[in-house]
Write a protein that holds these residues in place. Structure first.
Motif, PDB file in Angstrom:
ATOM      1  N   PRO A 180      -4.319   0.795   1.908  1.00  0.00           N
ATOM      2  CA  PRO A 180      -3.885  -0.581   1.651  1.00  0.00           C
ATOM      3  C   PRO A 180      -4.344  -1.078   0.290  1.00  0.00           C
ATOM      4  O   PRO A 180      -5.442  -0.746  -0.164  1.00  0.00           O
ATOM      5  CB  PRO A 180      -4.559  -1.375   2.775  1.00  0.00           C
ATOM      6  CG  PRO A 180      -5.782  -0.577   3.109  1.00  0.00           C
ATOM      7  CD  PRO A 180      -5.427   0.868   2.871  1.00  0.00           C
ATOM      8  N   ASN A 181      -3.495  -1.875  -0.356  1.00  0.00           N
ATOM      9  CA  ASN A 181      -3.854  -2.418  -1.666  1.00  0.00           C
ATOM     10  C   ASN A 181      -5.037  -3.371  -1.584  1.00  0.00           C
ATOM     11  O   ASN A 181      -5.850  -3.452  -2.514  1.00  0.00           O
ATOM     12  CB  ASN A 181      -2.658  -3.148  -2.283  1.00  0.00           C
ATOM     13  CG  ASN A 181      -1.523  -2.197  -2.632  1.00  0.00           C
ATOM     14  OD1 ASN A 181      -1.735  -0.997  -2.787  1.00  0.00           O
ATOM     15  ND2 ASN A 181      -0.313  -2.727  -2.738  1.00  0.00           N
ATOM     16  N   TYR A 199      -9.433   3.886   2.763  1.00  0.00           N
ATOM     17  CA  TYR A 199      -8.192   4.282   3.433  1.00  0.00           C
ATOM     18  C   TYR A 199      -8.411   4.266   4.941  1.00  0.00           C
ATOM     19  O   TYR A 199      -9.546   4.216   5.433  1.00  0.00           O
ATOM     20  CB  TYR A 199      -7.740   5.679   2.987  1.00  0.00           C
ATOM     21  CG  TYR A 199      -8.756   6.767   3.240  1.00  0.00           C
ATOM     22  CD1 TYR A 199      -8.806   7.439   4.460  1.00  0.00           C
ATOM     23  CD2 TYR A 199      -9.683   7.134   2.266  1.00  0.00           C
ATOM     24  CE1 TYR A 199      -9.731   8.428   4.711  1.00  0.00           C
ATOM     25  CE2 TYR A 199     -10.622   8.131   2.507  1.00  0.00           C
ATOM     26  CZ  TYR A 199     -10.640   8.764   3.722  1.00  0.00           C
ATOM     27  OH  TYR A 199     -11.576   9.738   3.975  1.00  0.00           O
ATOM     28  N   GLY A 201       0.797  -1.211   0.000  1.00  0.00           N
ATOM     29  CA  GLY A 201       0.000   0.000   0.000  1.00  0.00           C
ATOM     30  C   GLY A 201       0.833   1.265   0.000  1.00  0.00           C
ATOM     31  O   GLY A 201       2.035   1.246  -0.286  1.00  0.00           O
TER      32      GLY A 201
END
Length: 336
Positions: free
Chosen positions: A121-122, A162, A47
């Motif tokens: 974060p991804n 997020y 991320g």
């Protein structure tokens, strides 16, 4: 001594005592925050981390005891007329001690250090496997290796992609002096890859003093969601001209026509909701862009039952959220 003089002395005593007590509690609301705005971006394994700012407080927030809260809200406030309840809550807030300013030990003064950031974060979760622990942390470290922010926390709204986070801790002025030229290190820990990323800074502090009538910002007031609520409130009040002060200075051709419908919103032009606030990375050549969707009803009888939507886009500029674009209104179908 006449009764009038006795009554006057009693009144003088009461008002003097009330003034002394009020001055005592007013001083309990006098606090100072030193802030260094950053907006630094760090890429980690799963991320992106944006360090928003670090702050030094001469106070620590503390909360009213549960017994007092229960008595006020459950026993006292229901007996107060509805029209006076807001005033009663303000009086209670004034005659309270919301901050602990006794941060030192012996003859050494103490302060609170905080670092605030946003983690994107991804995977959309940002947590360690089978745990509720945030997968990233950030701390403020002195040149001598002293960690000034030992505790951490985070906050996430379900309507976002997020996570807001912070770390904080008490330190003493013999560990880091507010007037020194010493560098500080922001250490971002990637708990998934077990790697550390460091940002070396030489902070120039901006000082702001607060009191009861001008209170310190809330803990996560740096959130883009907070900025969107402020922008939407301005639009809801049909004060479109006030939006001009929120435009990013590098935007030369702002689409004002996309806001014209608010100026003549009339009876049916109210904003009905503010949708999800999302991180969308890059947009129109800007990096780290956040957007939100707002919906509103039609502005005349012909389309009064029609629901429109549009998106607002912002980026962080010198520690403040600035608008870079507003999409054109389009019709939308909301679930019944």
């Amino acid at each position: 001594m006449s009764k009038k003089k006795i009554f006057a002395l009693i009144c003088l005593f009461i008002f003097t005592a009330w003034g002394i007590v009020s001055l005592y509690y007013y001083n309990k609301h006098l606090v100072t925050i030193k802030e260094y705005k950053m907006g630094e971006r760090v890429e980690i394994s799963e991320g992106t981390v944006i360090i928003n700012s670090i702050e030094i407080h001469d106070f620590e927030r503390q909360y009213l005891g549960s017994d007092r809260i229960d008595w006020f809200y459950n026993s006292f406030l229901p007996k107060v007329p509805v029209s006076l309840q807001r005033s009663a809550m303000r009086v209670m807030a004034f005659y309270s001690e919301p901050y602990n300013s006794d941060l030192g030990v012996n003859d050494t003064e103490g302060r609170m250090m905080y670092v605030y950031g946003i983690y994107i974060p991804n995977d959309g979760k940002g947590l360690l496997d089978d745990d509720m622990e945030l997968a990233v942390s950030a701390n403020v470290i002195t040149e001598n290796g002293r960690n000034l922010t030992l505790s951490s926390g985070g906050y996430r709204n379900q309507n976002t992609n997020y996570i807001l986070f912070h770390s904080g801790g008490r330190f003493f002025l013999n560990e880091y002096s507010l007037t020194s030229d010493d560098s500080l290190i922001i250490r971002v820990e990637d708990k998934l890859s077990e790697e550390n990323h460091e940002i070396v800074i030489e902070p120039v502090w901006e000082t702001e003093k607060y009191n009861f009538f001008n209170r310190p910002p809330a803990e996560y007031s740096f959130s883009p969601g907070t900025a969107f609520r402020y922008i939407v409130d301005i639009i809801r009040q049909e004060d479109v001209n006030a939006v001009e002060g929120l435009i990013h200075p590098q935007v030369n051709d702002f689409p004002w026509e996309h806001l014209e419908h608010y100026e003549s919103s009339g009876k049916h032009g109210g904003i009905t909701s503010k949708g999800r606030t999302q991180y969308i990375d890059s947009y129109l050549g800007f990096a780290d862009v956040f957007s939100t969707r707002i919906t509103f009803s039609g502005s005349d009888d012909e389309n009064a039952d029609t629901v429109f939507e549009q998106h607002i886009y912002v980026v962080n500029y010198d520690g403040e959220w600035r608008i870079i674009d507003v999409s054109p209104p389009i019709t939308t179908n909301l679930p019944e």
